[in-house]
Design a protein around this motif. Structure first.
Motif: not given
Ligand code: C2G
Length: 713
Positions: A562-567
């Motif tokens: 989950d790239l958004e959460e990672m960001k």
């Protein structure tokens, strides 16, 4: 004999299974028989001189189920003799033949017995499979249909998936030929066809025929050498024509079988000129038996060939065969440029003098300038020993030095591969190339194996079912193979059946990870790639999944991070580089994570990405063996561990015990491990140490030098 069940007569079926060294397939075969929904079975296992491990499996099953009887033969007599022995002992009302590497849906025998009625034979259909499919089928409706054209039902020359009355077999003395290894069914089927009034078949009644994926270690009969198969076919055709030539329908059927076989197999065998000498006399005897009426529909050239065979004119026949293959290749060439190049390659380029000081390089099928070939090339550039270099690429690239770049599969590609003494590549070169005397092929390979390779794999789920056969042929050309550690060296011997020289020096591609100036190099790369210098770098480099593809070489990949959460949670401290395997065709979507996630799937050399990253996330890719040279943290995002390990590939090591980092199941576990990376490091310190000693201890920065000294003498 038939038994009574609730007032209904339940007829007995004798299932006859000849067995020769099929230990690995036998449990699946026998389980599918003992679990059949039809109860009244007699299961006859004919052990045709199998080895000890296979005999052991046979005896285990015989103990388990008292419907099983075993007939042992100490020597191999062939499938024909084994089936005959089965028929001689069978006491059922019906006989059903099954091969020991195949298996059945659980209702097959019940469906056939319920539907056979007064017929003497009822056939189902045979489905070829390359890997295991579920044997239980959804409910279907089944119909008995009659084939008006009897030939259709027998064209496959096989007795499989047919329920046959034993009385019918005995009254017409149907037997399998015992003189041939292949095609012995034909001697059973031809008289059956003559004596059967009607030829019914049952729709949707299946039998799974395994197309074995390892014709090298243990070939099935259908995988024997073509010359052997052709010899057997001609022999059985001659026998049958001598016995049944007076029966118009059978004779015509046999002729059609011969002519089809001639077009499909004999012609292909004769592409090798030596085979004309060896096969002509036998083929000529058979051709003389073909009724001229059967030849009416043949094309002019094939007709002329068969005519010359009949007249025993070898020289003219040989000329016609040459013409046949020339026209065949020319027709192909009209359709494809590559075929024209190939004709030039075979007839001209390969005969030109060998260039003693030319080296051709290829990395990842021309997709990259990378991996060990890159580092060997750059080192050879420095040493200036008068070598000329050629690089194979799919697209032009900016690379150091004066190497000539050729496009993969272009005319120049064939020219240089034909005339250069040295080939250096990290994967296989195409099947259609020939290795000429004097050529030296350095296979660098491209990773320490976690996933089982080639001959250590059982089922092959990849897009190419001939993977093992092709791999074997392609790897016979290798003269040197590089291993990065003792573990790889041992595995390559068994998995590739590789017997030539192993270069046990570590990987040239990993020298860079031991360079004294690796920190400065990393800074330069970061700048070149436009990455923020104040952020730490996570590298995500997963592998590909054998069963998830569009076509051979083009695989799918769904990003499960989950790239958004990672960001959101990691973006202040880190950026992430996404690096897909070179087989992956899908484009990775980084929308919503701009400034944090960067897609470097197209970047030439993953080693540069290793250098600039502070931690690695991977799965079952060999990248972690290389990355461990840096002794930086590694996380394993193994959301599909069970499927990958137990079905798709199998592993050489126990990941749960041996790898130098945690196995993580979902995106949030990955994120929390990164948030707590210092704790993870501590937890895996000992594992990491052991891992490093086992897999990285040969790597000390001079592999490239040592490889060059050994190969380019
Ligand atoms: N690779 C890469 N990017 C990835 C994955 C792999 O650049 N995301 C490169 C690495 O150099 C890696 C090599 O491709 O070492 C092989 O990739 P694997 O994922 O290990 O898979 P495979 O190509 O099947 O090779 O013995 C090794 C095996 O043959 C594995």
């Amino acid at each position: 004999m038939a038994v009574e069940g609730g007032g209904i007569i339940i007829k007995k079926v004798s299932v006859i299974i000849p067995i020769y060294n099929t230990k690995e397939f036998l449990p699946e075969c026998l389980n599918s028989v003992i679990n059949q929904t039809y109860p009244n079975l007699e299961i006859l296992l004919i052990n045709d001189g199998s080895d000890k491990p296979c005999r052991k499996v046979i005896m285990e099953y015989a103990k388990k189920d008292d419907r099983i009887s075993v007939i042992h033969s100490t020597e191999r007599k062939g499938v024909g003799a084994a089936r005959n022995a089965g028929m001689d002992t069978a006491t059922g009302d019906y006989v059903y033949f099954l091969d020991s590497d195949d298996y059945l849906p659980l209702t097959t025998i019940q469906l056939l017995t319920e539907s056979i009625g007064q017929y003497s034979m009822l056939s189902g259909s045979v489905k070829k499979i390359t890997f295991k499919v579920e044997a239980d089928l959804p409910e279907r409706t089944h119909k008995v249909l009659e084939n008006r054209n009897k030939d259709r039902l027998f064209r496959n020359n096989s007795v499989l998936n047919r329920l046959i009355s034993l009385h019918f077999i005995h009254s017409h003395n149907l037997r399998f030929n015992e003189e041939v290894e292949c095609y012995s069914d034909i001697s059973f089927l031809i008289p059956a066809m003559i004596y059967l009034d009607r030829c019914p078949y049952l729709t949707d009644c299946l039998y799974y025929k395994r197309v074995r994926n390892d014709p090298i270690t243990n070939p099935a009969l259908s995988q024997l050498e073509r010359d052997k198969k052709v010899g057997d076919f001609l022999r059985i055709y001659n026998d049958m024509k001598d016995c049944y030539g007076n029966h118009a329908a059978a004779s015509n059927f046999l002729d059609q079988q011969f002519l089809n076989y001639y077009r499909r197999s004999i012609i292909m065998l004769l592409a090798d000129r030596k085979q004309v000498e060896q096969t002509f006399n036998k083929a000529s005897i058979s051709a003389k038996k073909v009724n001229p009426r059967s030849m009416k529909k043949l094309n002019i050239l094939v007709k002329a060939e068969v005519d010359q065979l009949k007249k025993e004119r070898k020289a003219i026949f040989s000329g016609l065969i040459k013409l046949h293959h020339f026209l065949y290749n020319a027709a192909g060439a009209i359709r494809s440029k590559r075929k024209i190049f190939l004709i030039l390659y075979r007839s001209l380029f390969i005969r030109l003098p060998l260039k003693e000081k030319t080296v051709v390089f290829e990395s990842f099928l021309g997709k990259n300038y990378s991996d060990s070939p890159k580092y060997i090339y750059e080192e050879m550039l420095k040493s200036k020993k008068g070598y000329k270099f050629v690089w194979i690429f799919n697209e032009k690239r900016k690379i150091p030095g004066n190497a000539r770049q050729v496009k993969r599969f272009s005319l120049a590609y064939y020219y240089y591969l034909a005339t250069s003494k040295y080939w250096v590549s990290n994967s296989r070169l195409p099947m259609h190339l020939d290795k000429r005397p004097g050529n030296i092929y350095l296979q660098t390979w491209h990773g320490t194996p976690l996933k089982r390779l080639v001959f250590d794999m059982n089922d092959v789920y990849s897009a190419n079912p001939d993977y093992k056969k092709h791999f074997y042929k392609q790897s016979r050309r290798w003269d040197y193979l590089i291993a990065a550690n003792q573990y790889s060296s041992e595995i390559f011997r068994s998995a590739f059946k590789y017997e030539k020289e192993m270069l046990e020096f570590g990987y040239p591609r990993n020298d860079i990870l031991h360079d004294a100036d690796r920190e400065e190099k990393a800074q330069q790369v970061k700048l070149q790639l436009g990455l923020p210098l104040d952020k730490k770098v996570i590298l995500y480099a997963p592998t590909w999944r054998d069963d998830d593809y569009y076509q051979s070489g083009k695989y799918k990949f769904q990003l499960r991070l989950d790239l958004e959460e990672m960001k959101q949670r990691l973006g202040d401290e880190y950026v992430i580089l996404l690096r897909m395997h070179y087989f992956i065709a899908d484009n990775i979507d980084t929308a919503g994570a701009e400034g944090f996630a960067y897609n470097f799937s197209k970047h030439n050399d993953i080693a540069e990405l290793y250098l600039i990253s502070d931690l690695l996330i991977t799965d079952y890719s060999s990248v972690f063996f290389d990355y461990a040279n840096l002794q930086r943290p590694i996380l394993f995002y193994t959301y599909d561990l069970e499927k990958y390990r137990d079905t798709l590939r199998g592993f050489y090591i126990d990941m749960e015990k041996e790898v130098p980092g945690p196995l993580l199941r979902d995106s949030s576990e990955v994120i929390s491990s990164i948030e707590n990376i210092d704790i993870v490091k501590k937890q895996y310190k000992e594992n990491y140490g052991r891992f490093y000693d086992k897999y990285c201890s040969w790597e000390n920065g001079n592999a490239t030098q040592r490889v060059i000294e050994r190969v380019f003498k």
